[in-house]
Design an enzyme around this catalytic site. Sequence first.
Site, PDB file in Angstrom:
ATOM      1  N   LYS A 119       0.831  -1.215   0.000  1.00  0.00           N
ATOM      2  CA  LYS A 119       0.000   0.000   0.000  1.00  0.00           C
ATOM      3  C   LYS A 119       0.854   1.249   0.000  1.00  0.00           C
ATOM      4  CE  LYS A 119      -4.270  -1.880   0.865  1.00  0.00           C
ATOM      5  NZ  LYS A 119      -5.493  -2.111   1.536  1.00  0.00           N
ATOM      6  N   LYS A 201      -4.975  -9.566  -7.108  1.00  0.00           N
ATOM      7  CA  LYS A 201      -6.273  -9.903  -6.498  1.00  0.00           C
ATOM      8  C   LYS A 201      -7.358  -8.918  -6.948  1.00  0.00           C
ATOM      9  CE  LYS A 201      -7.061  -7.648  -2.186  1.00  0.00           C
ATOM     10  NZ  LYS A 201      -7.340  -7.549  -0.807  1.00  0.00           N
ATOM     11  N   LYS A 204     -11.497  -4.188  -4.091  1.00  0.00           N
ATOM     12  CA  LYS A 204     -12.587  -3.214  -4.114  1.00  0.00           C
ATOM     13  C   LYS A 204     -12.070  -1.792  -4.122  1.00  0.00           C
ATOM     14  CE  LYS A 204     -13.437  -4.270   0.713  1.00  0.00           C
ATOM     15  NZ  LYS A 204     -12.148  -3.804   1.227  1.00  0.00           N
TER      16      LYS A 204
END
Length: 339
Positions: A119, A201, A204
């Site tokens: 991140k 992956k 969302k």
Amino acid sequence: MDNISSPAKKVMLSGIKPTGDLTLGSYLGAIKNWAERAEQYDCYYFMADLHALTIRNNPADLRRRTLEQLAQYVACGLDPQKNTLFIQSHVPAHAELGWVLNCYTMFGELSRMTQFKDKSAKNADNINGGLFTYPALMAADILLYQPDLVPVGDDQKQHVELTRDVAQRFNNLYGETFKVPEPFSPKVGARIMDLLDPRSKMSKSDEVGNGRVCLMDRPEDIARKFKRAVTDSDGERCVRYDPENKPGVANLMSIYSAVTGESFEEIEREFDGKGYGVFKPAVGEAVIEALRPIREEAEKIMKDKAYLETLCRDGAERASRIAYRTLRKVYKKVGLVAR
Ligand code: TYM
């Protein structure tokens, strides 16, 4: 009915942060498996809205997504009578224990978290303290409820391992305080990948794109996304489970298997000699039929503001009772003066 007071049942807990619309990955990797366990376990599921603050959100969107997620939990089959469903920020014990556990989680441990590294690489302009200490808050989320099992997808396993280490460290210092939970991931669906980039992956939080399917997507959009899904480039054009060499096909097979319950061998047999032109739309159709009742029910719940409010209030009350029992114990052990 209040399921909390049944001591014989094991406890299960998990959460999802409302940083984006729920995807097929959230459903197959998480919620679907939760819904199947309500009879066996005392279950706690929450919207991890405090965790969502580690990235920048439009405030109105965050509020909408948090409530929509609650509606979707119920629409996916989580009966609010049998499961304790709540919004994380409505139970302040999470932030309170989060602070305490920050003081028992080491800098080195936090630095090793792969999600923090990923991140920070993706959001170089917003590597905030919350992103770094996030696993300590997640440990608090978990340990407050003394769960036996924490169902998560593969990407969250490392955080649950860290939670176990922190719980053991605390127990060694102060005596038995926390139950040390086990991570638990479903056999199929633990990692649903992006339809256009099957090596990452389905997330969302990423940009809206054709690679991810959301629970509220319209059937025609789902069909289009599956028709465009990446398969493989080995020229073999056959439906065979080989995640290393055919990650796109393997991902579609995992999705089909999770939705229909068929094994990989059965899927290979069903599509033997049929090619991707038949396989891809079939996966799309199976997903459309699985998601249709969920979308319709969630839309209905979202319109019923009074029901949503009741859900929020009841869930937070039930969760608080358990959470504060643990927090009081912790405060006492570390030497805080009782209120
Ligand atoms: P989050 O919000 O990223 O994801 C929620 C859950 O969904 C699983 N998941 C997937 N599984 C399979 N395939 C995918 N493509 C996929 N995408 C997501 C995740 O593994 C996760 O189980 N930190 C957590 C939220 C959290 C939490 C907790 C979870 C906060 N506190 C306490 C469990 C216990 C998170 O960001 O998950």
